[in-house]
Design a protein around this motif. Structure first.
Motif, PDB file in Angstrom:
ATOM      1  N   PHE A  39     -10.983  10.498 -10.253  1.00 36.00           N
ATOM      2  CA  PHE A  39     -10.391   9.408 -11.166  1.00 36.00           C
ATOM      3  C   PHE A  39     -10.726   8.075 -10.508  1.00 36.00           C
ATOM      4  CE2 PHE A  39      -6.799  10.075  -8.587  1.00 36.00           C
ATOM      5  CZ  PHE A  39      -6.019   8.776  -9.093  1.00 36.00           C
ATOM      6  N   ILE A  99      -7.817   2.637   1.222  1.00 39.32           N
ATOM      7  CA  ILE A  99      -6.869   1.872   1.928  1.00 39.32           C
ATOM      8  C   ILE A  99      -6.294   2.760   3.070  1.00 39.32           C
ATOM      9  CG2 ILE A  99      -4.521   0.887   1.381  1.00 39.32           C
ATOM     10  CD1 ILE A  99      -5.441   0.234  -1.615  1.00 39.32           C
ATOM     11  N   LEU A 105      -8.843   5.455  -9.625  1.00 36.27           N
ATOM     12  CA  LEU A 105      -8.123   4.877  -8.423  1.00 36.27           C
ATOM     13  C   LEU A 105      -8.263   5.601  -6.999  1.00 36.27           C
ATOM     14  CD1 LEU A 105      -4.645   4.099  -9.780  1.00 36.27           C
ATOM     15  CD2 LEU A 105      -6.272   2.669  -8.972  1.00 36.27           C
ATOM     16  N   ILE A 147      -5.839   1.825   6.966  1.00 28.80           N
ATOM     17  CA  ILE A 147      -4.668   1.702   7.867  1.00 28.80           C
ATOM     18  C   ILE A 147      -4.744   2.696   9.152  1.00 28.80           C
ATOM     19  CG2 ILE A 147      -2.207   2.743   7.637  1.00 28.80           C
ATOM     20  CD1 ILE A 147      -2.186   1.893   4.722  1.00 28.80           C
ATOM     21  N   ALA A 191       0.817  -1.260   0.013  1.00 30.84           N
ATOM     22  CA  ALA A 191      -0.025   0.020   0.189  1.00 30.84           C
ATOM     23  C   ALA A 191       0.876   1.193   0.143  1.00 30.84           C
ATOM     24  CB  ALA A 191      -1.102   0.103   1.157  1.00 30.84           C
ATOM     25  N   LEU A 233       2.290   1.841  -3.359  1.00 27.77           N
ATOM     26  CA  LEU A 233       1.086   2.183  -4.445  1.00 27.77           C
ATOM     27  C   LEU A 233       0.850   3.696  -4.256  1.00 27.77           C
ATOM     28  CD1 LEU A 233      -0.635   1.341  -6.829  1.00 27.77           C
ATOM     29  CD2 LEU A 233      -2.395   0.870  -4.984  1.00 27.77           C
ATOM     30  N   SER A 234       0.666   3.879  -3.000  1.00 32.43           N
ATOM     31  CA  SER A 234       0.440   5.168  -2.707  1.00 32.43           C
ATOM     32  C   SER A 234       1.505   6.464  -3.007  1.00 32.43           C
ATOM     33  CB  SER A 234      -0.031   5.384  -1.137  1.00 32.43           C
ATOM     34  OG  SER A 234       1.237   5.284  -0.449  1.00 32.43           O
ATOM     35  N   ILE A 273      -7.860   4.224  -3.181  1.00 32.60           N
ATOM     36  CA  ILE A 273      -6.391   4.788  -2.486  1.00 32.60           C
ATOM     37  C   ILE A 273      -7.065   5.154  -1.138  1.00 32.60           C
ATOM     38  CG2 ILE A 273      -4.694   6.273  -2.230  1.00 32.60           C
ATOM     39  CD1 ILE A 273      -3.903   4.171  -4.606  1.00 32.60           C
ATOM     40  N   VAL A 298       0.699   6.797  -6.746  1.00 34.57           N
ATOM     41  CA  VAL A 298      -0.424   7.511  -7.013  1.00 34.57           C
ATOM     42  C   VAL A 298      -0.079   9.129  -6.637  1.00 34.57           C
ATOM     43  CG1 VAL A 298      -2.779   7.830  -6.491  1.00 34.57           C
ATOM     44  CG2 VAL A 298      -1.747   5.660  -7.159  1.00 34.57           C
TER      45      VAL A 298
END
Lengths: 513, 305
Positions: free
Chosen positions: B100, B109, B102, B113, A417, A420-421, B106, A424
């Motif tokens: 958008f 996620i 994603l 966390i 994660a 990926l973050s 995100i 992005v």
């Protein structure tokens, strides 16, 4: 006439105030509901392992007051600048009250000063808000980039950046000495560069080919365990294991790529996530091979082309007549990961100009159009997975040689994660953006370790590092709300007519895979 | 044979819990097409809320009847967990609608966390054990190689699940609220044109999903008697697997998938290897997504140019 206008204004202001008060009361109420019971009560097992409740109503009250006043200020202030000032003031106030409550060291003048400074900040926020008319225009960064100085910097920026990175460990060494600079080179330099490299590796899969991969850490793990096992069982050196680890990781990339060829979007994300978890669980449970959760220790450390960095005859410091210090190994590791990361970047930039790189970007823009034009999507996807995985494998074997120890706990979903973050947040497909995001995310979380002085203020039980992931998660949400397209909002196309022009990232597809 | 029967009982118990969580995933996916990654952690938060409420009710208020205490934490837990889910949707997902592709994933996620670490910071990293509840058992067979037993807690879990599902089914099928919800699932724009408040409907979907997850949290606590901050991720992914297996978007599918995942997990640990039980669940996720993307009861998705 003028009296009527001012009356109307007063009415508006009063209405606004009433609305802000209503909204902030509502926000406070919601916070109270959220904080009860999870903040207000704490359960801790005692010696007989029975849970005991400790009420902490002060926490609930603090949370409610903070949220309510933040909401109130947000509604009363219009400009970003004023809001930032007010937020800083609010934090100062909270800090002052908090130290009054918890800290044995805080003096009355310190507490009073902090709270006063906070209130002044909030007042200044209101003042700035009134005097500043909202302007819409390019942001500070964009204006700087458009200026002549900015343009020369961006055109030669890559070389300046690389030069600064090369000089970084030597400057640190000269400035802070061997003992002082170790932390900075290791925790900031090497740690950030690992994530820059992982980010660039994943950028091939996510940013260029548009395939959403939530299990990238699996390839990192394959690389790390490849080096660990090959080096401990067969005694192979790092320089032989590095390409082997890359090949093995690429092989696993293809293994993952084959079954997921037909999948797109969230489903692809889920399958890659499951794949990453399976690798992690196998690493934990296949004790014969991987030694389970205990991990593999005493992996051979990095050597300077055969010369060890230990304090021994023929070691690095002995050979060059330097006093022994662990710093030389760290500096060598720094240059090694810098080289590997730049290699990743260079390979990516060159690949983008090859037919395969163009096919990746075409795949990201529109898969169906891509297939209709005769591009072999199977090969395109598999090469993206394989190359991305290969760089992950390189980074993994570097990780193993740096730590000298690998265990499954370094390869959890959180790492995937994080990577990926970074991709992005950097703005998918932008190389410099990914590097920036890695500096901000990893450097930022490392910086929290430096806040040890807060322990003195709030007592030994207060550990800033445990808030690391908390802030990290929150930062992901906040970034998505305010900058969903990442730090860098322009992309430069790989093919162009006559002149290379940056385009807005709004026009770049996100891929459907 | 006795062993198999016992595992069947355990599997149905576990499967009920997964099924309840899976409904939250499937409903949210159905209406806004997003994987609510934080749903597993909302479930974990609800288990913590239940644990704290149980202690508060028994220690502070002196409620001695177990059934009364159970009823109180069930209802209060549902309300408080719904509030969490509503707030998360409001803060982290609603501003991203129309952003958008994603961005919501995100954000979810990040929220996941955040929730896990928030609970770790405010409640501490240690496991929280509760004294066993409903610990009497009914002996079903005797004299064989193995006595098959049915624990009271298993009866409670299955009974609560069945009652809740019946209520939920009624809400979705027979009330205006459920009709609005199903309309938004079919065509959000059209529903908005016909006067349905889409934002409100989406909020309510999150609230219903969280309420069911909260029941799952209470039942999880009754079943295992212990909860820790990291308990959201694995049950969350398994429940998502259940939703995919049953056909995402289909509510009966989610329950069916939950039962199947529960059975597979229990039988796999009994007959193959308990170390690899999570690998079995993840493999099912991969196999289901690749070979059966529309699931057992779902509608196939048509790709349009």
């Amino acid at each position: 006439m003028s009296a009527a206008v001012s009356e109307q204004k007063d009415d508006q202001a009063a209405g606004r105030m009433a609305k802000a008060l209503r909204e902030s009361a509502f926000a406070g109420l919601v916070t109270a509901g959220l904080s009860f019971p999870i903040l207000a009560l704490r359960a801790e097992p005692d010696i007989r392992n029975q849970l005991q409740l400790q009420p902490r109503w002060s926490w609930l009250v603090t949370a409610v007051l903070l949220v309510a006043s933040a909401r109130f200020l947000a509604l009363m202030l219009d400009t970003v600048r004023a809001r930032a000032l007010a937020a800083a003031g609010l934090l100062l106030c909270a800090f002052g009250f908090g130290s009054a409550w918890f800290s044995p060291l805080a003096t009355a003048s310190l507490i009073g000063g902090t709270i006063l400074a906070g209130l002044i900040c909030i007042g200044a926020g209101f003042f700035v808000d009134r005097s500043h008319i909202r302007k819409s225009g390019p942001g500070l960064l964009a204006r700087f980039a458009a200026s002549p100085a900015g343009q020369t910097l961006t055109s030669s920026g890559a070389w300046v950046g690389i030069g600064m990175l090369v000089a970084f460990p030597l400057v640190m060494l000269g400035w802070l000495g061997p003992a002082g600079s170790l932390k900075w080179i290791n925790n900031y330099g090497v740690q950030i560069l690992i994530f820059v490299m992982l980010g660039w590796g994943l950028n091939i899969v996510v940013g260029l080919a548009g395939l959403l991969d939530l299990g990238y850490v699996a390839f990192y793990a394959v690389g790390a365990y490849s080096y660990a096992l090959l080096a401990t069982t067969f005694g192979l050196s790092f320089w032989i294991c590095l390409p082997l680890a890359g090949i093995l990781a690429a092989f696993w990339g293809i293994m993952l790529g084959f079954p997921v060829l037909r999948l797109r979007g969230d489903y692809l994300a889920l399958v890659t996530l499951a794949f990453g978890e399976i690798i992690y669980l196998v690493l934990i449970n296949w004790v014969d091979l991987t030694n389970g959760e205990a991990g593999i220790s005493s992996i051979p450390r990095v050597t300077f082309f055969g010369v060890t960095f230990y304090d021994e005859k023929g070691g690095f410091s002995d050979l060059f007549g330097l006093p022994y210090s662990p710093i030389y190994r760290t500096i060598f590791l720094f240059y090694l990961i810098l080289f590997l990361a730049l290699l990743t970047n260079f390979a990516t930039l060159r690949l983008r100009r090859l037919p395969i790189g163009r096919a990746w970007e075409a795949l990201r823009e529109d898969e169906i159009a891509c297939r209709s034009l005769g591009i072999n999507t199977v090969n395109t996807k598999l090469t993206a997975f394989a190359l991305g995985a290969m760089f992950g494998g390189f980074a993994g074997s570097f990780f193993a040689v740096r730590q000298g120890f690998v265990s499954p706990n370094s390869f959890t979903f959180i790492e995937s994660a994080t990577i990926l973050s970074i991709v992005v947040l950097g703005g998918m497909g932008s190389q410099i953006g990914v590097a920036l995001a890695a500096v901000v995310m990893i450097g930022g979380t490392e910086l929290l370790r430096e806040l040890d002085f807060l322990k003195q203020l709030f007592g030994q039980g207060f550990d800033p590092t445990q808030y690391r992931m908390l802030i990290f998660g929150l930062a992901m949400v906040v970034m998505m709300i305010f900058r969903p397209r990442g730090f860098i909002s322009t992309r430069s196309p790989s093919i162009f007519l006559k002149e290379r022009k940056a385009v807005s990232s709004e026009f770049v597809g996100q891929g459907s895979g | 044979m006795e062993n198999f029967l016992q595992q069947l009982i355990n599997g149905v118990t576990l499967g009920s819990i997964y099924g309840l969580i899976a409904i939250g995933y499937t409903m949210v996916y159905g209406i806004i097409g997003m994987i609510n990654f934080a749903h597993g952690d909302v479930f974990m938060v609800s288990a913590f809320i239940a644990m704290l409420l149980f202690l508060a009710v028994t220690a502070f208020l002196g409620v001695s009847s177990l059934f009364l205490a159970f009823f109180i934490i069930l209802i209060a837990g549902m309300i408080l967990t719904s509030l969490w889910s509503w707030t998360i949707e409001r803060i982290a997902y609603r501003p991203l609608r129309g952003s958008f592709r994603l961005a919501p994933l995100i954000s979810a996620i990040g929220m996941s966390i955040f929730l896990a670490n928030f609970v770790q910071v405010v409640q501490g990293p240690r496991n929280k054990p509760l004294p066993p509840m409903f610990n009497q058992v009914i002996q079903l067979t005797s004299g064989g190689e193995f006595d098959v037993t049915l624990a009271y807690k298993q009866i409670v879990i299955v009974a609560v699940t069945v009652v809740l599902l019946a209520v939920f089914w009624f809400v979705v099928q027979k009330t205006p609220l459920g009709r609005a919800q199903r309309a938004c699932e079919q065509d959000r724009k059209m529903a908005a044109l016909l006067g349905i408040n889409v934002d409100r409907t989406i909020s309510i979907t999150f609230i219903i999903g969280a309420a069911l997850a909260s029941v799952a949290g209470v039942l999880y606590l009754v079943n295992y008697g212990v909860v820790s901050f990291s308990d959201g991720f694995i049950p969350g992914v398994k429940a998502f697997t259940a939703a995919v297996l049953g056909g995402i978007g289909s509510i009966p599918g989610a329950v069916l998938g939950g039962l199947l995942i529960g059975l597979v997990e229990v039988l796999w640990s009994a007959y193959v290897s308990s170390d690899y039980k999570n690998v079995a669940a993840f493999s099912i996720l991969i196999i289901a997504l690749i070979f059966m993307p529309s699931g057992l009861l779902g509608k196939p998705e048509i790709e349009k140019v």
